[in-house]
Design an enzyme around this catalytic site. Structure first.
Site, PDB file in Angstrom:
ATOM      1  N   ASP A 129       8.755 -21.907 -92.162  1.00 62.54           N
ATOM      2  CA  ASP A 129       8.682 -20.472 -92.412  1.00 62.54           C
ATOM      3  C   ASP A 129       8.306 -19.833 -91.077  1.00 62.54           C
ATOM      4  O   ASP A 129       7.176 -20.011 -90.599  1.00 62.54           O
ATOM      5  CB  ASP A 129       7.611 -20.212 -93.480  1.00 62.54           C
ATOM      6  CG  ASP A 129       7.396 -18.720 -93.719  1.00 62.54           C
ATOM      7  OD1 ASP A 129       7.988 -17.896 -92.981  1.00 62.54           O
ATOM      8  OD2 ASP A 129       6.623 -18.388 -94.643  1.00 62.54           O
ATOM      9  N   SER A 175      20.729  -7.042 -84.226  1.00 63.49           N
ATOM     10  CA  SER A 175      21.393  -6.235 -85.261  1.00 63.49           C
ATOM     11  C   SER A 175      21.690  -4.809 -84.802  1.00 63.49           C
ATOM     12  O   SER A 175      20.991  -4.220 -83.988  1.00 63.49           O
ATOM     13  CB  SER A 175      20.563  -6.215 -86.554  1.00 63.49           C
ATOM     14  OG  SER A 175      20.872  -5.088 -87.311  1.00 63.49           O
ATOM     15  N   TYR A 232      14.162  -2.406 -92.093  1.00 58.40           N
ATOM     16  CA  TYR A 232      14.860  -3.437 -91.317  1.00 58.40           C
ATOM     17  C   TYR A 232      15.023  -2.990 -89.858  1.00 58.40           C
ATOM     18  O   TYR A 232      14.752  -3.744 -88.921  1.00 58.40           O
ATOM     19  CB  TYR A 232      16.221  -3.685 -91.967  1.00 58.40           C
ATOM     20  CG  TYR A 232      17.037  -4.792 -91.335  1.00 58.40           C
ATOM     21  CD1 TYR A 232      16.511  -6.073 -91.190  1.00 58.40           C
ATOM     22  CD2 TYR A 232      18.343  -4.563 -90.913  1.00 58.40           C
ATOM     23  CE1 TYR A 232      17.276  -7.089 -90.631  1.00 58.40           C
ATOM     24  CE2 TYR A 232      19.107  -5.580 -90.349  1.00 58.40           C
ATOM     25  CZ  TYR A 232      18.571  -6.840 -90.210  1.00 58.40           C
ATOM     26  OH  TYR A 232      19.318  -7.836 -89.663  1.00 58.40           O
ATOM     27  N   LYS A 252      13.561  -4.432 -85.970  1.00 58.74           N
ATOM     28  CA  LYS A 252      14.667  -4.914 -85.128  1.00 58.74           C
ATOM     29  C   LYS A 252      14.699  -4.153 -83.804  1.00 58.74           C
ATOM     30  O   LYS A 252      15.005  -4.727 -82.751  1.00 58.74           O
ATOM     31  CB  LYS A 252      16.003  -4.755 -85.868  1.00 58.74           C
ATOM     32  CG  LYS A 252      16.242  -5.846 -86.907  1.00 58.74           C
ATOM     33  CD  LYS A 252      16.488  -7.207 -86.258  1.00 58.74           C
ATOM     34  CE  LYS A 252      17.010  -8.224 -87.251  1.00 58.74           C
ATOM     35  NZ  LYS A 252      17.215  -9.538 -86.634  1.00 58.74           N
TER      36      LYS A 252
END
Ligand SMILES: [Zn+2]
Length: 684
Positions: A489, A569, A582, A586
């Site tokens: 993880d 991204s 998100y 990022k």
């Protein structure tokens, strides 16, 4: 040594091969070749060969007397009939009347006499096999025999141990001259069961496969018994630190120090394979280990694997690794200087033009720990370690009954730089990422798995890290090239550390990191609950930081630079509605990439990011694609190709961008866009 001949196994193999049209003699030749090749104390990585004299028919139906002899590139332990190419006997026998025959001419003649021109090259010891009259000829580099022949008085000792039933051939480099000399010695006394080749190995021969094999085991056992009966404990141990460091702790330092400098901050990197056992420890701890390492190798063809011998390092102390790293570099410099001197001295002895090979060791003995094999691939590293174990075995035996006195370095040089041996290695051209270790997080996802596969195909060994260990291992298997899968993880710093520890223990370090794991949470930013945003920051920002920190720790120990690659991204530069949870982390990760580029460029670390969009993956599943395209009134194809090029962007395209960044030696702090063209998201 145990005789492994088994009548029912032999007959079973004969039956199985009969169904494929393979004759009984050839099937039995395959059987005992495998028995010999399966025992590392006899045969190791090409060091040994067998043959059979028989008849065969060519494509025109003509019958030929042939020698079926081990072909180069075949491993005796798993040989098949195709690994024993048939060479016409009349040509081979005719060669005996020649006064001299150069190596290249010998190879050309052997190739020209093959029944099947598509066969591998017959062994360089083919003529020796041909000149002996027996149907079955076996040849090994038995470590017990080497303990006897690597002595100053080897001839007298062999007479004493074996009596008159073995002929003794003084050292001659393999090839025509050795074949002729061995045949003359045999002809002078055809009663012998075999031949001992000084500083090299043993031949046995007979009319049946079983008899030739039995003789091999019989004489090797005589040598083993002699060593066991007459051997004294050969080594006095040096003092060791009370708290030694662990092998994996020193690997990045060692790996970095032996990387082959290629100029301009480039390195031909190697991976490491560690071995230890009570026998290895007795050897590496011996007060004579350093001096023994300068004497040479137990049988000359080991030189193409481990050069003139190993590098010896002192025992590392726990907690003093940076200091030890400096010691390693000094020892590597000493090794390289000695090798350069060996090359220059011996190269000057004649007019042949040679190019010096790199000066780095392929075998390292570390006092208190064991031995490391090194190679441009894991396969090569394991071969070097295997060879190291057999060197330890042979030299221990030689020192137990006397004093290890192998072939002189000047003769060894002739073999190491022999065109035929160099040709064997030349076919092994490194790939762009050969010797490099790449760690990919989110490695079982679409982009991660495609990247792992592409990097492995380019020569890297990949450590595929994923939350799901089974999927990580499956992706590693798919990638190939000895890649491994690790479950972790990435939001747990201890788990990230453990994944890097694993990479270090298996390969010796890490050179490229693709920090790719991520997941998206949706919601209008003003109404998003705090826990969701923090969770996203843990995975989409802090996990990248902890991966990069671990990478830099190893990069600094290795001292050979490194590559950090981040999956940033499109959201990092062009926010999408409701995707704040998100996009925000990022965006921070994109700047993280630049911060690493800035802070570590001076030590050769490059840091780059890929900015991809609309990739079919765990973040954009087939169901999501179906529902989004329907809600926009588009076909799936038009939705996925909704970009300037009108083409769906695939995980493989993102992998290609990561590969480009890994290879672009003058590119850092860069962002590469892989989205088929989206002007609104284009970087300024
Ligand atoms: Zn040999």
């Amino acid at each position: 040594m145990q005789n492994l001949w088994n009548d029912s196994h032999a007959e079973k193999l004969v039956e199985d091969y009969a169904k494929k049209g393979v004759a009984r003699d050839l099937a039995l030749r395959v059987y005992t070749t495998r028995l010999l090749g399966g025992e590392p104390r006899l045969v190791l990585h090409g060091g040994g060969n067998t043959s059979l004299k028989t008849t065969t028919t060519d494509i025109l139906g003509r019958e030929w007397e042939v020698l079926c002899v081990k072909g180069s590139g075949w491993d005796m332990g798993v040989i098949e009939p195709a690994g024993l190419p048939a060479v016409k006997m009349d040509t081979l026998l005719a060669a005996r009347s020649l006064g001299t025959l150069g190596d290249e001419d010998m190879v050309a003649m052997q190739r020209a006499s093959l029944i099947d021109p598509g066969s591998p090259n017959p062994s360089i010891e083919t003529l020796l096999h041909a000149f002996l009259p027996q149907k079955f000829v076996d040849h090994t580099h038995s470590t017990a025999i080497l303990a006897l022949v690597d002595q100053q008085d080897s001839e007298a000792l062999c007479k004493k141990v074996f009596g008159a039933k073995m002929g003794f051939v003084p050292y001659i480099k393999p090839g025509f001259d050795l074949a002729k000399a061995a045949a003359d010695i045999y002809d002078a006394n055809p009663q012998v069961d075999g031949l001992i080749l000084d500083k090299h190995g043993i031949f046995t021969f007979a009319e049946t496969a079983k008899d030739a094999y039995d003789l091999m085991i019989q004489y090797v056992t005589m040598a083993e018994d002699y060593v066991a009966r007459n051997g004294k404990a050969p080594f006095k141990p040096v003092a060791l630190p009370a708290q030694p460091a662990a092998p994996a702790e020193i690997e990045p330092y060692l790996r970095g120090a032996i990387a082959i400098p290629e100029g301009d901050g480039k390195f031909g990197r190697m991976v490491c394979d560690f071995r230890t056992s009570p026998k290895i420890l007795d050897y590496v701890n011996a007060d004579t280990a350093e001096e023994l390492a300068t004497r040479g190798v137990s049988t000359p063809d080991l030189s193409i694997r481990i050069k003139t011998g190993p590098m010896v390092l002192p025992a590392p102390e726990a907690g003093k690794l940076d200091q030890y790293g400096k010691v390693i570099r000094e020892k590597v410099a000493e090794y390289a200087a000695r090798y350069k001197n060996y090359f220059e001295t011996n190269n000057a002895a004649d007019d042949v033009e040679r190019t010096m090979l790199d000066t780095m060791p392929r075998l390292t003995l570390v006092r208190g720990l064991g031995l490391f094999g090194h190679g441009r691939s894991m396969k090569e590293a394991k071969i070097a370690a295997d060879v190291g174990e057999m060197l330890v075995e042979a030299v221990t035996g030689a020192e137990a009954i006397g004093s290890f006195h192998p072939l002189a370095l000047s003769d060894l040089f002739e073999l190491e730089y022999w065109s035929l041996e160099q040709a064997k290695l030349a076919s092994n051209k490194p790939k762009p990422l050969s010797g490099q270790v790449a760690l990919v997080t989110g490695g079982a996802g679409a982009i991660g798995a495609a990247t792992a596969k592409l990097f492995a195909a380019q020569g890297a060994h990949v450590v595929v890290v994923d939350l799901d260990e089974a999927k990580a291992q499956a992706a590693a298997k798919q990638a190939g090239n000895a890649s491994i899968g690790v479950g972790a993880d990435v939001t747990d710093p201890a788990a990230v550390r453990a994944a890097f520890d694993r990479a270090r223990a298996v390969f010796g370090g890490v050179d490229i990191v693709v920090s790719n794991a991520g997941a998206a949470w949706e919601g209008k930013i003003g109404e998003l609950d705090d826990a969701t945003l923090r969770k996203s920051f843990e995975l989409n920002f802090f996990a990248h930081q902890s991966v990069a920190q671990n990478a830099v720790r190893l990069f600094k120990q290795q001292g050979t630079g490194g590559v950090l690659l981040f999956n940033a991204s499109k959201q990092a530069v062009n926010p999408g509605a409701n995707f704040g949870a998100y996009g925000l982390p990022k965006a921070a990760t994109l700047f993280l990439s630049r911060q690493y580029a800035l802070d570590y460029g001076s030590i050769g670390v490059r840091s780059n990011a890929v900015n991809a969009d609309r990739i079919r993956s765990g973040l954009l599943t087939d169901e999501m694609i179906a529902s989004r395209s329907t809600s926009r009134g588009l076909s799936e194809k038009d939705y996925m190709g909704g970009n300037l090029l009108g083409l769906e962007v695939r995980a493989e395209d993102v992998a290609q961008a990561f590969l480009h960044q890994a290879l672009a030696e003058r590119t850092t702090a860069d962002v590469t866009t892989v989205d088929g063209g989206n002007i609104a998201a284009a970087l300024r």
